[in-house]
Design a protein around this motif. Structure first.
Motif, PDB file in Angstrom:
ATOM      1  N   THR A  88       0.630  -1.146  -0.001  1.00 15.49           N
ATOM      2  CA  THR A  88       0.346  -0.112  -0.421  1.00 15.49           C
ATOM      3  C   THR A  88       0.998   1.189   0.088  1.00 15.49           C
ATOM      4  O   THR A  88       0.429   2.600  -0.442  1.00 15.49           O
ATOM      5  CB  THR A  88      -0.908   0.224   1.411  1.00 15.49           C
ATOM      6  N   GLY A  89       1.989   1.283   1.163  1.00 18.86           N
ATOM      7  CA  GLY A  89       2.749   2.667   0.843  1.00 18.86           C
ATOM      8  C   GLY A  89       3.445   2.334  -0.508  1.00 18.86           C
ATOM      9  O   GLY A  89       3.505   3.888  -0.599  1.00 18.86           O
ATOM     10  N   ALA A  91       2.693   2.159  -3.081  1.00 20.86           N
ATOM     11  CA  ALA A  91       2.096   2.093  -5.107  1.00 20.86           C
ATOM     12  C   ALA A  91       1.453   3.512  -4.045  1.00 20.86           C
ATOM     13  O   ALA A  91       1.264   4.741  -5.558  1.00 20.86           O
ATOM     14  CB  ALA A  91       0.683   1.347  -4.633  1.00 20.86           C
ATOM     15  N   MET A  92       1.382   4.557  -3.167  1.00 18.18           N
ATOM     16  CA  MET A  92       0.697   5.677  -3.065  1.00 18.18           C
ATOM     17  C   MET A  92       2.543   5.990  -2.697  1.00 18.18           C
ATOM     18  O   MET A  92       2.428   7.196  -4.033  1.00 18.18           O
ATOM     19  CB  MET A  92       0.333   5.938  -1.183  1.00 18.18           C
ATOM     20  N   MET A 131      -1.287   7.135   6.954  1.00 19.00           N
ATOM     21  CA  MET A 131      -1.973   5.516   7.129  1.00 19.00           C
ATOM     22  C   MET A 131      -2.224   5.681   8.911  1.00 19.00           C
ATOM     23  O   MET A 131      -2.970   5.084   9.051  1.00 19.00           O
ATOM     24  CB  MET A 131      -1.039   4.283   6.675  1.00 19.00           C
ATOM     25  N   ASP A 182      -8.282   0.227   7.912  1.00 20.68           N
ATOM     26  CA  ASP A 182      -7.745  -0.290   6.797  1.00 20.68           C
ATOM     27  C   ASP A 182      -6.688   0.448   5.622  1.00 20.68           C
ATOM     28  O   ASP A 182      -5.736   0.248   4.940  1.00 20.68           O
ATOM     29  CB  ASP A 182      -7.421  -2.085   6.092  1.00 20.68           C
ATOM     30  N   GLY A 183      -6.718   1.596   5.658  1.00 20.31           N
ATOM     31  CA  GLY A 183      -5.889   2.705   4.830  1.00 20.31           C
ATOM     32  C   GLY A 183      -6.802   2.740   3.151  1.00 20.31           C
ATOM     33  O   GLY A 183      -5.966   3.272   2.111  1.00 20.31           O
ATOM     34  N   SER A 184      -8.159   1.967   2.982  1.00 17.98           N
ATOM     35  CA  SER A 184      -8.336   1.552   1.780  1.00 17.98           C
ATOM     36  C   SER A 184      -9.076   3.061   1.013  1.00 17.98           C
ATOM     37  O   SER A 184      -8.998   2.499  -0.637  1.00 17.98           O
ATOM     38  CB  SER A 184      -9.270   0.408   1.654  1.00 17.98           C
ATOM     39  N   ASN A 187      -5.155   5.124  -0.165  1.00 20.70           N
ATOM     40  CA  ASN A 187      -4.189   4.495  -0.213  1.00 20.70           C
ATOM     41  C   ASN A 187      -4.390   4.762  -2.540  1.00 20.70           C
ATOM     42  O   ASN A 187      -2.812   3.852  -2.574  1.00 20.70           O
ATOM     43  CB  ASN A 187      -4.492   2.463  -0.289  1.00 20.70           C
ATOM     44  N   THR A 188      -4.834   5.807  -2.442  1.00 21.26           N
ATOM     45  CA  THR A 188      -3.625   5.985  -4.310  1.00 21.26           C
ATOM     46  C   THR A 188      -4.426   7.791  -3.637  1.00 21.26           C
ATOM     47  O   THR A 188      -5.180   8.227  -2.767  1.00 21.26           O
ATOM     48  CB  THR A 188      -4.821   5.294  -5.167  1.00 21.26           C
TER      49      THR A 188
END
Length: 245
Positions: A88-89, A91-92, A131, A182-184, A187-188
């Motif tokens: 996730t991190g 990708a961000m 996050m 969950d940061g979803s 996350n982008t």
């Protein structure tokens, strides 16, 4: 050229940006001589530099391909830091690089030159703060508008105070804290920008309604449940998957 390798060139036919990124990586503590002693290893470094430099053109969402974990590690970002950030991190971070300019990635907060691996590490720290905030924790230092800007979020269209600061920043911060654990939802860059815009619009709508500046009987100007959700007023108790209703 002596090793059979050739640096890419940018639109002005210059290879300097790529060379600078490569040399920054070679100077970093994360890259040892053993990692760049063959032409194949150097070629991997050149490809990584091309992915990052080409992505950092200041236009969000146009990078193809976006840089990935292998690129960041080849350019000197420590594997331990990338592992801690997770997919996730990483990708961000790719989104953030894509939204930034190479100039921004090459200077620190004071405008002084900074090595690319160090700047990438700083951005990853900001993403971690994002996050932590989304998970209901307290980031250190706390998120602020400047940090969101560094991640590529545009605040140009939100309401501002006369001093230029975002008028609805508390609502924006509450919306991040009230997003899914969950940061979803952040996350982008596209998701984070959408959340910021929704929070700003909802808080403005609520404020105008409270000030009797709009019709109290018009459904279009009356705050809805979704408006209050958009500023983070949600049930703070998450289920087992981290989803807050």
């Amino acid at each position: 050229d002596a090793l059979g390798l050739q640096l890419p060139v940018d639109g002005s036919r210059s290879s300097t940006p790529y060379l600078n990124a490569i040399n920054d990586a070679l100077k970093s503590a994360s890259i040892s001589a053993a990692q760049v002693q063959t032409p194949d290893q150097l070629q991997g470094l050149i490809i990584a530099a091309q992915h990052v430099v080409d992505a950092a053109n200041g236009i969000a969402g146009d990078a193809s391909p976006k840089p990935g974990a292998a690129d960041f590690m080849a350019l000197g970002l420590a594997k331990s830091k990338l592992d801690a950030a997770g997919a996730t991190g990483v990708a961000m971070l790719a989104d953030t690089v894509d939204a930034n300019t190479l100039s921004a990635l090459s200077t620190d907060d004071s405008g002084r030159p900074i090595a690319l691996p160090d700047k990438l590490a700083q951005l990853l720290d900001l993403i971690q703060s994002l996050m932590v905030t989304a998970a209901g924790g307290v980031a250190n230092p706390p998120l602020d508008p400047v940090q969101l800007g560094k991640l590529g979020v545009s605040l140009a269209s939100v309401a501002h105070h006369p001093d230029g600061s975002p008028q609805n920043w508390p609502a924006i911060l509450a919306a991040i804290a009230g997003s899914k654990k969950d940061g979803s939802e952040v996350n982008t860059l596209a998701k984070l920008q959408a959340l910021v815009n929704r929070a700003d619009a909802a808080q403005t709508k609520i404020r105008l309604y409270a000030d009797d500046a709009v019709s109290a009987t018009d459904a279009a100007t009356t705050p809805s449940v979704d408006d209050y959700r958009s500023i983070g007023l949600v049930n703070p108790v998450a289920d087992a998957s981290g989803v807050r209703p």
